[in-house]
Scaffold this motif. Structure first.
Motif, mmCIF file in Angstrom:
data_model
loop_
_atom_site.group_PDB
_atom_site.id
_atom_site.type_symbol
_atom_site.label_atom_id
_atom_site.label_comp_id
_atom_site.label_asym_id
_atom_site.label_seq_id
_atom_site.Cartn_x
_atom_site.Cartn_y
_atom_site.Cartn_z
ATOM 1 N N ASP A 7 0.780 -1.139 0.126
ATOM 2 C CA ASP A 7 0.111 0.091 -0.009
ATOM 3 C C ASP A 7 1.016 1.199 0.192
ATOM 4 O OD1 ASP A 7 -2.440 1.524 0.081
ATOM 5 O OD2 ASP A 7 -3.069 0.769 1.883
ATOM 6 N N THR A 8 0.486 2.462 -0.507
ATOM 7 C CA THR A 8 1.421 3.435 -0.679
ATOM 8 C C THR A 8 1.577 4.145 0.544
ATOM 9 O OG1 THR A 8 0.455 3.707 -2.954
ATOM 10 C CG2 THR A 8 1.526 5.780 -2.014
ATOM 11 N N ILE A 9 0.446 4.453 1.077
ATOM 12 C CA ILE A 9 0.578 5.130 2.506
ATOM 13 C C ILE A 9 -0.199 4.383 3.596
ATOM 14 C CG2 ILE A 9 1.112 7.388 1.819
ATOM 15 C CD1 ILE A 9 -1.984 8.039 2.282
ATOM 16 N N PRO A 10 -0.122 4.439 4.804
ATOM 17 C CA PRO A 10 -0.853 3.691 5.950
ATOM 18 C C PRO A 10 -2.033 4.474 6.017
ATOM 19 C CG PRO A 10 1.072 4.728 7.024
ATOM 20 C CD PRO A 10 1.375 4.889 5.652
ATOM 21 N N ARG A 11 -3.151 3.906 6.215
ATOM 22 C CA ARG A 11 -4.636 4.547 6.396
ATOM 23 C C ARG A 11 -5.004 4.394 7.711
ATOM 24 N NH1 ARG A 11 -4.052 3.406 1.133
ATOM 25 N NH2 ARG A 11 -5.111 4.385 -0.361
ATOM 26 N N MET A 12 -4.117 4.463 8.846
ATOM 27 C CA MET A 12 -4.269 4.548 10.225
ATOM 28 C C MET A 12 -3.377 5.613 10.657
ATOM 29 S SD MET A 12 -1.848 1.446 11.188
ATOM 30 C CE MET A 12 -2.087 0.550 9.754
ATOM 31 N N ARG A 13 -3.961 6.149 11.980
ATOM 32 C CA ARG A 13 -3.156 7.273 12.563
ATOM 33 C C ARG A 13 -2.696 6.486 13.860
ATOM 34 N NH1 ARG A 13 -4.193 12.650 10.407
ATOM 35 N NH2 ARG A 13 -5.656 12.518 8.720
ATOM 36 N N LEU A 14 -1.464 6.873 14.348
ATOM 37 C CA LEU A 14 -1.077 6.541 15.654
ATOM 38 C C LEU A 14 -0.371 7.644 16.328
ATOM 39 C CD1 LEU A 14 1.217 3.273 14.470
ATOM 40 C CD2 LEU A 14 -1.150 3.399 15.403
ATOM 41 N N ARG A 15 -0.664 7.705 17.364
ATOM 42 C CA ARG A 15 -0.186 9.039 18.383
ATOM 43 C C ARG A 15 0.995 8.548 18.866
ATOM 44 N NH1 ARG A 15 -4.770 10.384 22.596
ATOM 45 N NH2 ARG A 15 -4.742 7.665 22.600
ATOM 46 N N PRO A 16 1.873 9.408 18.885
ATOM 47 C CA PRO A 16 3.333 9.174 19.705
ATOM 48 C C PRO A 16 3.104 8.615 20.883
ATOM 49 C CG PRO A 16 3.302 11.319 18.562
ATOM 50 C CD PRO A 16 1.992 10.833 18.677
ATOM 51 N N ASP A 17 2.107 9.053 21.633
ATOM 52 C CA ASP A 17 2.019 8.332 23.083
ATOM 53 C C ASP A 17 1.229 7.124 23.377
ATOM 54 O OD1 ASP A 17 -0.224 9.605 22.552
ATOM 55 O OD2 ASP A 17 -0.631 10.595 24.509
ATOM 56 N N SER A 18 0.809 6.665 22.318
ATOM 57 C CA SER A 18 -0.085 5.457 22.298
ATOM 58 C C SER A 18 0.984 4.250 22.175
ATOM 59 C CB SER A 18 -1.140 5.182 21.101
ATOM 60 O OG SER A 18 -0.421 5.392 19.826
ATOM 61 N N ILE A 19 0.347 3.157 22.786
ATOM 62 C CA ILE A 19 1.083 1.811 22.531
ATOM 63 C C ILE A 19 0.783 1.149 21.200
ATOM 64 C CG2 ILE A 19 1.251 -0.438 23.649
ATOM 65 C CD1 ILE A 19 0.631 0.682 26.200
ATOM 66 N N ILE A 20 1.674 0.936 20.339
ATOM 67 C CA ILE A 20 1.641 0.252 19.114
ATOM 68 C C ILE A 20 1.269 -1.267 19.271
ATOM 69 C CG2 ILE A 20 2.645 -0.354 16.806
ATOM 70 C CD1 ILE A 20 4.280 2.397 17.508
ATOM 71 N N PRO A 21 0.030 -1.624 18.461
ATOM 72 C CA PRO A 21 -0.115 -3.236 18.849
ATOM 73 C C PRO A 21 0.861 -4.178 18.073
ATOM 74 C CG PRO A 21 -2.056 -1.747 17.561
ATOM 75 C CD PRO A 21 -0.862 -1.040 17.771
ATOM 76 N N ASP A 22 1.157 -5.057 18.421
ATOM 77 C CA ASP A 22 2.137 -6.190 18.018
ATOM 78 C C ASP A 22 1.828 -6.324 16.387
ATOM 79 O OD1 ASP A 22 3.392 -6.175 20.402
ATOM 80 O OD2 ASP A 22 1.940 -7.964 20.911
ATOM 81 N N ASP A 23 0.808 -6.388 15.745
ATOM 82 C CA ASP A 23 0.424 -6.574 14.478
ATOM 83 C C ASP A 23 0.872 -5.699 13.564
ATOM 84 O OD1 ASP A 23 -1.670 -4.898 15.218
ATOM 85 O OD2 ASP A 23 -2.849 -5.777 13.618
#
Length: 156
Positions: A66-82
């Motif tokens: 995919d060209t770009i990720p279609r999700m937004r992650l906040r810097p302070d959030s815990i990133i899921p293992d997947d």
């Protein structure tokens, strides 16, 4: 020979004098492939050793770019293992098998995000190493293995 004769071949039309129709470059030259096509090929080359090591476990997994990720992650959030990420920017993701909105079953999918990887790797060697790292981490998550079990040099 008349125009009704089936052996009469009409030359390709140059509609409105816009130039030749068809490819401008021969298939064998490097510029024939676009950047996205070259990236897709590099993903396949990086994934092939992993798929060859675990053919039965990965036979039901699709590989996607995919060209770009279609999700937004906040810097302070815990990133899921997947999700494999560089800080808050996802580089790849594993989508589990499930059911789509029409009720049809879907296969598991490994998705690699092209723009973040190309942005982080300046040379072709760096891009290949980063892709190998991302794909190893994603395959390890999908197979429920430690990435060092797949590649002993992982993370070094």
């Amino acid at each position: 020979m008349s125009k009704a004769d089936p052996l009469h071949i009409r030359p390709a039309r140059d509609r409105r004098a816009r130039g030749p129709r068809g490819p401008l470059l021969p298939i064998g030259v490097p510029r024939y492939r676009s950047r996205s096509m070259a990236f897709d090929q590099l993903v396949l080359e990086s994934y092939a050793p992993l798929h060859n090591s675990y053919p039965d476990q990965l036979s039901g997994v699709d590989l996607a770019v995919d060209t770009i990720p279609r999700m937004r992650l906040r810097p302070d959030s815990i990133i899921p293992d997947d999700i494999v990420a560089d800080g808050p920017v996802p580089l790849g993701r594993v989508l589990a098998a499930g059911v789509d909105r029409y009720g049809s079953p879907t296969r598991a999918r490994i998705v690699v995000f092209r723009a973040p990887i190309e942005h982080r790797a300046k040379t072709a060697t760096e891009r290949s190493e980063l892709l190998t790292w991302v794909l190893t981490a994603l395959v390890a998550y999908h197979l429920n293995l430690d990435p060092r079990d797949i590649d002993p040099d992982f993370g070094l």
